[in-house]
Design a protein around this motif. Sequence first.
Motif, short mmCIF file in Angstrom:
data_model
loop_
_atom_site.label_atom_id
_atom_site.label_comp_id
_atom_site.label_asym_id
_atom_site.label_seq_id
_atom_site.Cartn_x
_atom_site.Cartn_y
_atom_site.Cartn_z
N ALA A 63 0.95 -1.33 -0.04
CA ALA A 63 -0.03 0.07 0.18
C ALA A 63 0.89 1.45 -0.03
CB ALA A 63 -0.98 -0.14 1.09
N SER A 64 1.84 1.30 0.74
CA SER A 64 3.08 2.34 0.63
C SER A 64 2.45 3.73 0.92
CB SER A 64 3.89 2.27 -0.54
OG SER A 64 4.33 0.98 -0.91
N PRO A 65 2.04 3.86 2.17
CA PRO A 65 1.40 5.38 2.54
C PRO A 65 2.64 6.47 2.09
CG PRO A 65 1.85 4.16 4.49
CD PRO A 65 1.67 3.13 3.30
N GLY A 66 3.91 5.87 2.57
CA GLY A 66 4.98 6.89 2.41
C GLY A 66 5.36 7.37 1.26
N LYS A 67 4.79 6.76 0.16
CA LYS A 67 4.96 7.00 -1.17
C LYS A 67 3.92 8.21 -1.63
CE LYS A 67 7.18 2.91 -3.06
NZ LYS A 67 7.38 1.77 -3.88
N VAL A 68 3.06 8.42 -0.92
CA VAL A 68 1.87 9.36 -1.30
C VAL A 68 2.16 10.68 -0.04
CG1 VAL A 68 -0.61 10.07 -0.75
CG2 VAL A 68 0.22 7.84 -1.67
N ARG A 69 2.39 10.55 1.15
CA ARG A 69 2.85 11.40 2.13
C ARG A 69 3.82 11.07 3.06
NH1 ARG A 69 -2.73 12.36 1.24
NH2 ARG A 69 -3.22 14.52 0.77
N ALA A 70 4.85 11.71 2.97
CA ALA A 70 6.05 11.29 3.93
C ALA A 70 5.95 11.72 5.36
CB ALA A 70 7.21 11.96 3.27
N VAL A 71 6.36 10.90 6.16
CA VAL A 71 6.26 11.13 7.59
C VAL A 71 7.15 12.44 7.81
CG1 VAL A 71 5.39 9.02 8.37
CG2 VAL A 71 7.89 9.62 8.43
N ALA A 72 7.11 13.00 9.21
CA ALA A 72 8.10 14.20 9.33
C ALA A 72 9.34 13.92 9.36
CB ALA A 72 7.60 14.63 10.81
N GLY A 73 9.75 12.80 9.83
CA GLY A 73 11.39 12.55 9.68
C GLY A 73 11.68 12.25 8.29
N ARG A 74 10.95 12.33 7.18
CA ARG A 74 11.55 12.12 6.03
C ARG A 74 10.81 13.19 5.13
NH1 ARG A 74 11.43 5.70 4.46
NH2 ARG A 74 12.92 4.83 6.33
N SER A 75 10.31 14.29 5.66
CA SER A 75 9.95 15.55 4.75
C SER A 75 10.68 16.60 5.07
CB SER A 75 8.61 15.55 4.93
OG SER A 75 8.12 15.80 6.12
N GLY A 76 11.68 16.69 5.79
CA GLY A 76 12.37 18.02 6.34
C GLY A 76 11.62 18.60 7.32
#
Length: 431
Positions: A417-430
């Motif tokens: 499903a990969s939610p991180g490929k739609v919206r990154a979490v805070a630790g990966r979005s700067g």
Amino acid sequence: MIAALSKRLPFFYGWAIVVVTFITMAVGVNARTAFSLFYPPILSEFGWEHGVTAGAFSFGFVASGIASPLIGRLMDRAGPRAVMELGVALMGGGLLLAPLTSQPWHLYLTIGVMVGVGSVCLGYSGQSLFLPNWFIRRRGLAIGIAFAGVGIGSVTLLPWVQLMIEGTGWRAACTAMGLLILIVLAPINLLLRKRPEDLGLVPDGEAAAHAASVRPVSNIVDPVWAATDWTLPRALRTARFWWIALGYFCGLYIWYAVQVHQTKFLLDIGFSANVGVWALGVVSLLGIPGQIALGHISDRIGREAVWAISCLGFAICFASLIALKFMPSLLLVYLMVFAQGALGYGLTSIMGAVVLEIFQGAHYGSIFGTIMLAGLAGGAAGPWVTGLTHDLTGSYTLAFAIAIAISTLSAFAIWRASPGKVRAVAGRSGR
């Protein structure tokens, strides 16, 4: 009045929402978990088969699954207060009526339908419909803290329920739990609001002026997907929807398969009732730091990785239970309890976040409620299949082995499903 008060508070009102959710989860979720304690005395009193009796709990998941999309739609239209008070009425009423049980269908109606549907409103599903709206950067942490209320309830309410069962019987314990739900939860849930914007606030509690003057770093990875107006029919046509549905089906299957049958299994292989109650309570106690830590970690490394870690915890739990049959040892009980509570319970801290970060929008409640139809079907299948397999084979070994395979499938589905490929979490979005 709430809007004016929220702006004068020295803290973000979202944390008040977290406190209300914490208390609601402490009471509401454990009222349903207590079925594991009611299960042995009900079996002893009526002499029903394992599958028939455990089926009442499973039937509640069928009813919950049918109601879940409707509850999601109710959340979209009327907000959390309507959903929570409906849950209070159903769960409280079901527990007050359960002592009248004399036939299996009585148990299916009260503990099954009424408590089951009420628990969807008051438990993980209902809270996940609105709580994620209040936070973005600290979403996993806030949900982890709120859902850790289950652990506090388990070490306070479950021993109390067991003492009542031993002293005055399971019927008195049901009545006491029903009254507690009505008296405590009905008033505090009037404080809930669906989103911070309803009170003139913004997520995470940042001052509106600051939020307007500083352009935040976007966490959107897939702009086309994020810009889509996700209605339920559109979501149903995506592979991601069905991967999440499969992941949640498997996740709740393993969760409730062990929760319902763990106490009976420990009794069957020679452990005392006190060990059974202790194990059930400490699992949720360990869920307190587990949910908070894994929720916070998910804000750093992503929801998919934490889901996989939690599924690994359940796999270790079932492997320990299989080993306990051949090598009864408190050390293996400790391992089973730790893996289930500290790791497995981390599923709940990201359940709402996974769906919100993929299908965020005005119809999130309907989409999440429909996905939970699959999740609750898994929750129904877990106890029933485990009980039926026990009845057919005379052992829990095969049932627990099946659960290990299902744990692996759940982790794989959420990775797909990969939610991180739609919206990154805070630790990966700067920042």
